[in-house]
Scaffold this motif. Structure first.
Motif, PDB file in Angstrom:
ATOM      1  N   TRP A  86       0.804  -1.219   0.000  1.00 48.25           N
ATOM      2  CA  TRP A  86       0.000   0.000   0.000  1.00 48.25           C
ATOM      3  C   TRP A  86       0.839   1.272   0.000  1.00 48.25           C
ATOM      4  O   TRP A  86       0.309   2.364  -0.117  1.00 48.25           O
ATOM      5  CB  TRP A  86      -0.954   0.014   1.201  1.00 48.25           C
ATOM      6  N   GLU A  87       2.153   1.152   0.129  1.00 48.78           N
ATOM      7  CA  GLU A  87       3.009   2.341   0.159  1.00 48.78           C
ATOM      8  C   GLU A  87       3.149   2.944  -1.234  1.00 48.78           C
ATOM      9  O   GLU A  87       3.323   2.226  -2.215  1.00 48.78           O
ATOM     10  CB  GLU A  87       4.396   1.984   0.679  1.00 48.78           C
ATOM     11  N   LYS A  88       3.077   4.249  -1.293  1.00 52.93           N
ATOM     12  CA  LYS A  88       3.260   4.955  -2.555  1.00 52.93           C
ATOM     13  C   LYS A  88       4.750   5.212  -2.778  1.00 52.93           C
ATOM     14  O   LYS A  88       5.513   5.304  -1.818  1.00 52.93           O
ATOM     15  CB  LYS A  88       2.515   6.290  -2.535  1.00 52.93           C
ATOM     16  N   PRO A  89       5.172   5.346  -4.031  1.00 54.48           N
ATOM     17  CA  PRO A  89       6.582   5.679  -4.269  1.00 54.48           C
ATOM     18  C   PRO A  89       6.896   7.084  -3.755  1.00 54.48           C
ATOM     19  O   PRO A  89       6.032   7.956  -3.720  1.00 54.48           O
ATOM     20  CB  PRO A  89       6.728   5.597  -5.792  1.00 54.48           C
ATOM     21  N   HIS A  90       8.135   7.283  -3.366  1.00 52.24           N
ATOM     22  CA  HIS A  90       8.557   8.568  -2.807  1.00 52.24           C
ATOM     23  C   HIS A  90       8.633   9.642  -3.886  1.00 52.24           C
ATOM     24  O   HIS A  90       9.056   9.391  -4.999  1.00 52.24           O
ATOM     25  CB  HIS A  90       9.934   8.419  -2.156  1.00 52.24           C
ATOM     26  N   HIS A  91       8.196  10.850  -3.549  1.00 53.75           N
ATOM     27  CA  HIS A  91       8.428  12.022  -4.390  1.00 53.75           C
ATOM     28  C   HIS A  91       8.620  13.226  -3.481  1.00 53.75           C
ATOM     29  O   HIS A  91       8.217  13.211  -2.318  1.00 53.75           O
ATOM     30  CB  HIS A  91       7.296  12.246  -5.409  1.00 53.75           C
ATOM     31  N   GLU A  92       9.247  14.249  -3.994  1.00 53.32           N
ATOM     32  CA  GLU A  92       9.572  15.402  -3.168  1.00 53.32           C
ATOM     33  C   GLU A  92       8.315  16.197  -2.817  1.00 53.32           C
ATOM     34  O   GLU A  92       7.259  16.008  -3.385  1.00 53.32           O
ATOM     35  CB  GLU A  92      10.602  16.300  -3.859  1.00 53.32           C
ATOM     36  N   ASN A  93       8.450  17.084  -1.864  1.00 51.61           N
ATOM     37  CA  ASN A  93       7.361  17.936  -1.414  1.00 51.61           C
ATOM     38  C   ASN A  93       6.974  18.888  -2.543  1.00 51.61           C
ATOM     39  O   ASN A  93       7.805  19.620  -3.057  1.00 51.61           O
ATOM     40  CB  ASN A  93       7.816  18.716  -0.183  1.00 51.61           C
ATOM     41  N   LEU A  94       5.707  18.900  -2.911  1.00 53.55           N
ATOM     42  CA  LEU A  94       5.235  19.723  -4.025  1.00 53.55           C
ATOM     43  C   LEU A  94       4.554  21.011  -3.571  1.00 53.55           C
ATOM     44  O   LEU A  94       4.010  21.747  -4.394  1.00 53.55           O
ATOM     45  CB  LEU A  94       4.274  18.909  -4.889  1.00 53.55           C
ATOM     46  N   THR A  95       4.568  21.303  -2.278  1.00 51.60           N
ATOM     47  CA  THR A  95       3.941  22.508  -1.765  1.00 51.60           C
ATOM     48  C   THR A  95       4.562  23.743  -2.417  1.00 51.60           C
ATOM     49  O   THR A  95       5.769  23.859  -2.522  1.00 51.60           O
ATOM     50  CB  THR A  95       4.119  22.587  -0.236  1.00 51.60           C
ATOM     51  N   GLY A  96       3.712  24.638  -2.862  1.00 51.11           N
ATOM     52  CA  GLY A  96       4.186  25.868  -3.485  1.00 51.11           C
ATOM     53  C   GLY A  96       4.448  25.748  -4.971  1.00 51.11           C
ATOM     54  O   GLY A  96       4.832  26.712  -5.616  1.00 51.11           O
ATOM     55  N   THR A  97       4.255  24.574  -5.536  1.00 48.05           N
ATOM     56  CA  THR A  97       4.449  24.387  -6.964  1.00 48.05           C
ATOM     57  C   THR A  97       3.092  24.255  -7.650  1.00 48.05           C
ATOM     58  O   THR A  97       2.060  24.127  -6.999  1.00 48.05           O
ATOM     59  CB  THR A  97       5.280  23.119  -7.265  1.00 48.05           C
ATOM     60  N   ILE A  98       3.092  24.258  -8.953  1.00 48.69           N
ATOM     61  CA  ILE A  98       1.859  24.116  -9.713  1.00 48.69           C
ATOM     62  C   ILE A  98       1.263  22.716  -9.553  1.00 48.69           C
ATOM     63  O   ILE A  98       0.057  22.517  -9.705  1.00 48.69           O
ATOM     64  CB  ILE A  98       2.098  24.463 -11.207  1.00 48.69           C
ATOM     65  N   ALA A  99       2.088  21.738  -9.190  1.00 49.30           N
ATOM     66  CA  ALA A  99       1.627  20.368  -9.031  1.00 49.30           C
ATOM     67  C   ALA A  99       1.121  20.061  -7.623  1.00 49.30           C
ATOM     68  O   ALA A  99       0.780  18.929  -7.322  1.00 49.30           O
ATOM     69  CB  ALA A  99       2.753  19.408  -9.387  1.00 49.30           C
ATOM     70  N   ALA A 100       1.053  21.053  -6.749  1.00 47.26           N
ATOM     71  CA  ALA A 100       0.593  20.836  -5.380  1.00 47.26           C
ATOM     72  C   ALA A 100      -0.879  20.444  -5.356  1.00 47.26           C
ATOM     73  O   ALA A 100      -1.659  20.826  -6.234  1.00 47.26           O
ATOM     74  CB  ALA A 100       0.810  22.103  -4.553  1.00 47.26           C
ATOM     75  N   TYR A 101      -1.262  19.683  -4.348  1.00 52.00           N
ATOM     76  CA  TYR A 101      -2.644  19.219  -4.220  1.00 52.00           C
ATOM     77  C   TYR A 101      -3.567  20.392  -3.915  1.00 52.00           C
ATOM     78  O   TYR A 101      -3.287  21.218  -3.056  1.00 52.00           O
ATOM     79  CB  TYR A 101      -2.738  18.183  -3.100  1.00 52.00           C
ATOM     80  N   ALA A 102      -4.686  20.457  -4.608  1.00 47.44           N
ATOM     81  CA  ALA A 102      -5.711  21.471  -4.358  1.00 47.44           C
ATOM     82  C   ALA A 102      -7.037  20.735  -4.210  1.00 47.44           C
ATOM     83  O   ALA A 102      -7.539  20.153  -5.163  1.00 47.44           O
ATOM     84  CB  ALA A 102      -5.770  22.466  -5.500  1.00 47.44           C
ATOM     85  N   PRO A 103      -7.630  20.738  -3.016  1.00 50.55           N
ATOM     86  CA  PRO A 103      -8.872  20.000  -2.816  1.00 50.55           C
ATOM     87  C   PRO A 103     -10.045  20.647  -3.544  1.00 50.55           C
ATOM     88  O   PRO A 103      -9.963  21.785  -4.002  1.00 50.55           O
ATOM     89  CB  PRO A 103      -9.069  20.062  -1.303  1.00 50.55           C
ATOM     90  N   THR A 104     -11.140  19.922  -3.621  1.00 50.90           N
ATOM     91  CA  THR A 104     -12.343  20.447  -4.246  1.00 50.90           C
ATOM     92  C   THR A 104     -12.775  21.706  -3.506  1.00 50.90           C
ATOM     93  O   THR A 104     -12.809  21.731  -2.286  1.00 50.90           O
ATOM     94  CB  THR A 104     -13.467  19.392  -4.182  1.00 50.90           C
ATOM     95  N   GLY A 105     -13.119  22.745  -4.271  1.00 49.59           N
ATOM     96  CA  GLY A 105     -13.527  24.007  -3.666  1.00 49.59           C
ATOM     97  C   GLY A 105     -12.384  24.961  -3.409  1.00 49.59           C
ATOM     98  O   GLY A 105     -12.606  26.080  -2.952  1.00 49.59           O
ATOM     99  N   SER A 106     -11.168  24.548  -3.695  1.00 46.50           N
ATOM    100  CA  SER A 106     -10.021  25.407  -3.466  1.00 46.50           C
ATOM    101  C   SER A 106     -10.011  26.557  -4.464  1.00 46.50           C
ATOM    102  O   SER A 106     -10.454  26.422  -5.608  1.00 46.50           O
ATOM    103  CB  SER A 106      -8.733  24.598  -3.621  1.00 46.50           C
TER     104      SER A 106
END
Length: 124
Positions: A86-106
């Motif tokens: 169930w572990e996802k592969p590692h990737h760097e922190n995407l906060t502040g980038t265009i690829a950062a997670y944005a929830p519904t309603g953001s």
């Protein structure tokens, strides 16, 4: 160009001191899938990483992070950690980038007109 930038700034690559220590006292232990190289000195009192591109601490995978911080002694190149299905592969922190997670309603979502999570208050 990267070499010249590392001579005048510390944030583009390893510093001159780290480069000299790696060259003369470093023992290469391994490399991760992102190209980061891991070193230790001969008596294993110091461990460090040389980043493949931009130095960003979140680019170090969890198994190598544990080795760097002495959570375990076996390096992942010789004895890899057992990963769960169930572990996802590692990737760097995407906060502040265009690829950062944005929830519904953001507000960062493209469809601003379709926001259904907010109803304006109307006085009665």
């Amino acid at each position: 160009m990267r070499f010249i930038l590392s001579l005048i700034t510390w944030y583009h690559a390893e510093t001159l001191g780290t480069r000299l220590m790696t060259r003369f006292r470093g023992v290469k232990v391994g490399e991760d899938d992102q190209g980061n190289r891991y070193y230790r000195n001969r008596d294993d009192s110091r461990r460090w990483v040389i980043y493949a591109d931009e130095p960003e601490a979140s680019k170090v995978p969890a198994d190598w992070h544990g080795w760097l911080h002495r959570t375990f002694d076996d390096n992942p190149a010789e004895k890899p950690l057992a990963h769960k299905g169930w572990e996802k592969p590692h990737h760097e922190n995407l906060t502040g980038t265009i690829a950062a997670y944005a929830p519904t309603g953001s507000l960062r979502r493209d469809a601003h007109g379709d926001r259904r999570d907010y109803e304006a208050w109307q006085p009665e």
